[in-house]
Design a protein around this motif. Structure first.
Motif, PDB file in Angstrom:
ATOM      1  N   TYR A   1     -66.458 -14.954 -83.097  1.00  0.00           N
ATOM      2  CA  TYR A   1     -67.181 -13.720 -83.410  1.00  0.00           C
ATOM      3  C   TYR A   1     -67.354 -12.823 -82.185  1.00  0.00           C
ATOM      4  CZ  TYR A   1     -68.290 -17.111 -87.022  1.00  0.00           C
ATOM      5  OH  TYR A   1     -68.185 -18.074 -87.999  1.00  0.00           O
TER       6      TYR A   1
ATOM      7  N   VAL B   1     -65.697 -17.559 -91.636  1.00  0.00           N
ATOM      8  CA  VAL B   1     -65.396 -16.171 -91.281  1.00  0.00           C
ATOM      9  C   VAL B   1     -64.984 -15.368 -92.512  1.00  0.00           C
ATOM     10  CG1 VAL B   1     -63.891 -14.679 -89.913  1.00  0.00           C
ATOM     11  CG2 VAL B   1     -64.821 -16.764 -88.917  1.00  0.00           C
ATOM     12  N   GLN B   2     -64.209 -15.967 -93.404  1.00  0.00           N
ATOM     13  CA  GLN B   2     -63.861 -15.275 -94.646  1.00  0.00           C
ATOM     14  C   GLN B   2     -65.125 -14.855 -95.397  1.00  0.00           C
ATOM     15  OE1 GLN B   2     -60.756 -16.497 -97.349  1.00  0.00           O
ATOM     16  NE2 GLN B   2     -59.984 -18.010 -95.899  1.00  0.00           N
TER      17      GLN B   2
ATOM     18  N   SER C   1     -67.294 -12.113 -93.448  1.00  0.00           N
ATOM     19  CA  SER C   1     -66.645 -10.818 -93.240  1.00  0.00           C
ATOM     20  C   SER C   1     -66.583  -9.958 -94.489  1.00  0.00           C
ATOM     21  CB  SER C   1     -65.215 -11.038 -92.731  1.00  0.00           C
ATOM     22  OG  SER C   1     -64.417 -11.624 -93.754  1.00  0.00           O
TER      23      SER C   1
ATOM     24  N   ALA D   1     -57.752 -16.274 -91.975  1.00  0.00           N
ATOM     25  CA  ALA D   1     -58.385 -15.751 -90.761  1.00  0.00           C
ATOM     26  C   ALA D   1     -57.681 -16.281 -89.512  1.00  0.00           C
ATOM     27  CB  ALA D   1     -59.871 -16.115 -90.733  1.00  0.00           C
TER      28      ALA D   1
ATOM     29  N   LEU E   1     -63.508 -12.848 -86.561  1.00  0.00           N
ATOM     30  CA  LEU E   1     -64.250 -11.850 -87.328  1.00  0.00           C
ATOM     31  C   LEU E   1     -63.615 -10.466 -87.210  1.00  0.00           C
ATOM     32  CD1 LEU E   1     -66.627 -11.096 -89.112  1.00  0.00           C
ATOM     33  CD2 LEU E   1     -68.024 -10.838 -87.046  1.00  0.00           C
ATOM     34  N   GLU E   2     -63.277 -10.059 -85.993  1.00  0.00           N
ATOM     35  CA  GLU E   2     -62.662  -8.743 -85.821  1.00  0.00           C
ATOM     36  C   GLU E   2     -61.308  -8.665 -86.520  1.00  0.00           C
ATOM     37  OE1 GLU E   2     -63.823  -7.042 -81.558  1.00  0.00           O
ATOM     38  OE2 GLU E   2     -63.566  -9.221 -81.559  1.00  0.00           O
TER      39      GLU E   2
ATOM     40  N   MET F   1     -60.482 -10.300 -89.225  1.00  0.00           N
ATOM     41  CA  MET F   1     -60.720 -10.205 -90.666  1.00  0.00           C
ATOM     42  C   MET F   1     -61.231  -8.830 -91.064  1.00  0.00           C
ATOM     43  SD  MET F   1     -59.785 -12.708 -92.567  1.00  0.00           S
ATOM     44  CE  MET F   1     -58.323 -12.326 -91.600  1.00  0.00           C
ATOM     45  N   LEU F   2     -61.953  -8.168 -90.181  1.00  0.00           N
ATOM     46  CA  LEU F   2     -62.379  -6.796 -90.461  1.00  0.00           C
ATOM     47  C   LEU F   2     -61.170  -5.862 -90.437  1.00  0.00           C
ATOM     48  CD1 LEU F   2     -65.675  -6.698 -88.370  1.00  0.00           C
ATOM     49  CD2 LEU F   2     -65.447  -6.977 -90.846  1.00  0.00           C
TER      50      LEU F   2
END
Length: 382
Positions: free
Chosen positions: A131, A147-148, A151, A172, A205-206, A208-209
């Protein structure tokens, strides 16, 4: 197999485990880089123990073998001063170093970026975190499913009344590994021009965004309205009917975007003629309900034979068995078999990239723990 690969001569030290970091190393190795895994003696990296369906080959999980072909293994105890010094000597000669430890771990070991940069100013130092290095989640386990779910991704798949539905694979990890590879290659290009190294940072996280940039952008520009999945057969929360998956008489068919007027014409349905193009989203569930009823009346192949000549975007819905028996899969030559010393073999996929119209196949399977330690020690005079 290509006679010359673009990353030949590149030395990568991989201090990575599980999927995200090793998947970046996998792609670099496929493209010709020499990737040396720095592993704990005896047990190796933790990914050797993470098994899908408890499948293991030659003492390591099948998952490990899928991610670590074409690599070497150097066993070193990073808490031992002598071993750490040898690793630093390797770092001095490397082009790239990767790791996916939690923030603070490499600082304790003494292999953080400032320390490594002092040893080798031109090195590309690439890290994966869950993250990011800061913030309230920085110490949280960077695990794919977590994370999925954190996010927002799990609210895109499935139907309206389903609970949150994550992908059935480590999306991810794999996407983050791809981003890591892109960052490394970009930094290497700059280094070739400027002789300066770089710190490359990616996080699950980034990634997945970014993976969701299309739908997050829609959310940000549409009054922050949450995505609404279709009631049944949802293929995309923000796309109009007929986009989705429908049961047929003997299987399923997918219909993609566009062509609603042509679809009405081919189906010759009075029930559908009452809807305009503008209503394909506002009345999406109504239209899809009619389509579910109509498409259940014929087989998948019968519908394909009607739709495809009319330019309607559609496909059958295959499982792996059906896909791999199809000529369209066979012509790709997408799989390969890697022989092990035990007489077993790993049947897996190949690198999806072609160079000069040649497919890239692996030359060797994943290594055993420390398999190359002695040879590397001698070669680099450690």
């Amino acid at each position: 197999m290509t006679s010359s690969k673009p990353l030949e001569g590149l030395l990568v030290l991989e201090f990575c485990q599980f999927l995200a970091g090793p998947s970046a190393g996998l792609r670099l190795a496929d493209l010709g880089a020499r990737v040396i895994k720095i592993e704990r003696p005896n047990h190796g990296e933790a990914g050797r123990q993470i098994a899908i369906k408890n499948l293991r080959v030659d003492g390591s999980s099948l998952v490990f073998h899928t991610l670590n072909r074409n690599k070497e293994s150097y066993a070193a105890n990073l808490k031992d001063a002598e071993d750490l010094q040898k690793v630093k000597e390797l770092i001095a000669k490397a082009d790239v170093m990767t790791h996916n430890f939690r923030p603070g771990v490499m600082e304790k070991i003494g292999l953080d970026y400032p320390t490594v940069k002092a040893i080798n100013p031109q090195i590309v130092y690439a890290t994966v975190t869950g993250y990011g290095a800061e913030g309230p989640w920085s110490a949280k386990p960077g695990q794919d499913l977590l994370v999925q779910c954190m996010s927002g991704l799990a609210h895109l798949t499935g139907d309206k009344n389903d609970g949150p539905t994550p992908f059935g694979l480590a999306v991810a990890d794999i996407i983050t590994g791809s981003h890591m590879t892109q960052g490394i290659l970009a930094a290497l290009l700059r280094s070739a021009k400027t002789q300066k190294g770089a710190l490359v940072e990616v996080s699950l996280l980034e990634s997945m965004l970014d993976f969701q940039f299309e739908v997050i952008t829609t959310y940000l520009n549409d009054g922050n309205k949450l995505p609404q999945r279709a009631e049944k057969g949802s293929g995309h929360a923000y796309l109009s009917a007929p986009y989705g998956v429908y049961a047929t008489k003997d299987g399923h068919i997918s219909l993609a975007m566009g062509g609603f007027t042509k679809l009405i014409e081919v189906l010759n349905s009075d029930r559908l003629r009452g809807y305009s193009e503008e209503e394909t989203f506002t009345k999406r569930d109504e239209i899809m309900k009619v389509l579910h009823e109509l498409l259940a009346q014929k087989t998948t192949q019968e519908w394909l034979a009607l739709f495809e000549p009319q330019g309607i975007w559609c496909s059958a819905v295959f499982d792996y068995e059906q896909l791999m028996q199809h000529e369209a899969y066979k012509v790709l030559k997408m799989d390969q078999k890697l022989p092990l010393d035990t007489g077993e073999f790993i049947h897996t996929t190949r690198c999806p990239i072609r160079l000069n119209d040649e497919r890239i196949f692996a030359s060797k399977p994943a290594p055993r723990v420390g398999q190359d330690t002695d040879a590397i020690t001698q070669e680099f005079n450690l």
